[in-house]
Design a protein around this motif. Structure first.
Motif, mmCIF file in Angstrom:
data_model
loop_
_atom_site.group_PDB
_atom_site.id
_atom_site.type_symbol
_atom_site.label_atom_id
_atom_site.label_comp_id
_atom_site.label_asym_id
_atom_site.label_seq_id
_atom_site.Cartn_x
_atom_site.Cartn_y
_atom_site.Cartn_z
ATOM 1 N N UNK A 193 54.035 5.921 28.346
ATOM 2 C CA UNK A 193 55.442 5.683 28.669
ATOM 3 C C UNK A 193 56.356 5.810 27.455
ATOM 4 N N UNK A 194 55.817 5.626 26.266
ATOM 5 C CA UNK A 194 56.659 5.548 25.075
ATOM 6 C C UNK A 194 57.457 6.820 24.772
ATOM 7 N N UNK B 183 58.575 -11.093 34.789
ATOM 8 C CA UNK B 183 57.453 -10.485 35.487
ATOM 9 C C UNK B 183 57.522 -8.966 35.344
ATOM 10 N N UNK B 184 56.425 -8.378 34.932
ATOM 11 C CA UNK B 184 56.386 -6.936 34.716
ATOM 12 C C UNK B 184 55.712 -6.228 35.883
ATOM 13 N N UNK C 84 64.656 -1.512 28.980
ATOM 14 C CA UNK C 84 64.104 -0.204 29.341
ATOM 15 C C UNK C 84 62.759 -0.355 30.034
ATOM 16 N N UNK C 85 61.890 -1.230 29.519
ATOM 17 C CA UNK C 85 60.552 -1.373 30.081
ATOM 18 C C UNK C 85 60.614 -1.890 31.514
ATOM 19 N N UNK C 86 61.436 -2.900 31.753
ATOM 20 C CA UNK C 86 61.556 -3.440 33.100
ATOM 21 C C UNK C 86 62.117 -2.395 34.065
ATOM 22 N N UNK C 87 63.087 -1.615 33.601
ATOM 23 C CA UNK C 87 63.652 -0.567 34.457
ATOM 24 C C UNK C 87 62.643 0.532 34.721
ATOM 25 N N UNK C 88 61.868 0.887 33.700
ATOM 26 C CA UNK C 88 60.880 1.954 33.863
ATOM 27 C C UNK C 88 59.809 1.551 34.875
#
Length: 305
Positions: free
Chosen positions: A113-114, A160-161, A287-291
């Motif tokens: 993902x990075x 929560x991811x 960004x991570x939560x949206x991704x």
């Protein structure tokens, strides 16, 4: 006498020449010509009304006045360089995010993902720590962590991811793989375990397989190592859905018959509740939560246990 801004190039040239005791070497350091360095020094001498160097056939040597100015100029420029370096470092640190997470999750889930993050935030730098020790949010330590657990930790803000699921996998080339037609056949294979809280006994209970003798032949502390062992043909592993995806996509592993069971623990992004995230760290979390939110759900078939 006030120090005018147009004196600074001459002072820099003089300081380099004084350090090297050689105009040519000073010129090389400053990316100038030797004549340009000589011109700067003569201009400085003219303004001060004193000789800073004694010129002779073998080169130059500082006069007593030159030595006095050289010591002062060297100290002043070193102080300025230290301040400038500190300012640059402080700016770099503001753009650096320190993340603590699991090696298995980093290797198969986060790293792919990075590149998307780097494209969206090219100025943010990441430090990713996969040490097994529990994250310490000390000064200079991690800004945030991705944890696998019950979803709440005292003193930490937790977002929560994603949930996870467990199911058996093996290499398509594993010996006797063709004999595995239902969940009750899996105990015929060597089993690979990791140190997760949920394991083969939980899965076989959910699959309604009772009384089978389980040959847990290989145990690894890291889930990625267990999956690699299965991909090498050592046996069947109990895979975590979020981690095994690239192995299934590449064909190195295949899912075996039986249910997918929902893991008791899930993944969360956590950081100290008493402090606000720096802008760069907040940008990474957002960004991570949206991704993850844009990723298709994959736990619809998981069985609750």
């Amino acid at each position: 006498m006030a120090l005018r801004p147009d004196w600074l190039p001459a002072l820099a040239a003089f300081e380099a020449a004084a350090r090297h005791q050689n105009f040519a070497h000073a010129a090389e350091e400053l990316h100038l010509t030797a004549s340009a360095v000589s011109h700067h020094v003569r201009k400085l001498e003219s303004r001060l009304g004193v000789a800073l160097f004694q010129r002779h056939a073998r080169g130059v040597a500082l006069t007593s006045e030159g030595r006095q100015l050289a010591d002062s100029a060297s100290s002043a420029l070193a102080d300025m360089e230290g301040v400038l370096r500190g300012l640059r470092s402080a700016k770099d640190e503001q753009a650096r995010v320190r993340i603590s997470t699991l090696h298995s999750l980093t290797y198969t889930w986060l790293l792919p993902r990075l590149p998307r993050f780097a494209q969206a935030h090219p100025d943010i730098r990441l430090n990713v720590d996969t040490e097994v020790a529990l994250t310490r949010f000390d000064e200079g330590g991690a800004d945030l962590a991705i944890r696998h657990g019950p979803g709440h930790w005292p003193g930490l803000t937790a977002h929560h991811l994603m949930d996870d699921a467990l199911f058996p996998v093996a290499s398509p080339t594993l010996r006797d793989i063709k004999r595995i037609r239902r969940a009750a056949d899996i105990p015929l294979l060597p089993l690979i375990s990791d140190l997760a809280r949920q394991g083969w006994h939980d899965w076989f209970r959910a699959a309604d397989v009772h009384g089978a003798k389980l040959d847990e032949r290989y145990t690894f502390s890291d889930t990625t190592d267990a999956l690699n062992a299965a991909a090498c043909g050592l046996g069947a592993a109990l895979a975590r859905e979020q981690i095994v995806a690239p192995y299934l996509a590449s064909g190195r592993l295949r899912e075996l018959p039986g249910p997918r069971i929902r893991a008791r623990w899930s993944y969360a992004v956590v950081y100290p509740a008493h402090r606000r995230l720096r802008p760069a760290a907040q940008a990474f979390v957002d960004w991570l939560l949206a991704d993850v939110a844009q990723s298709p759900p994959s736990l619809a078939t998981a069985t609750e246990i």
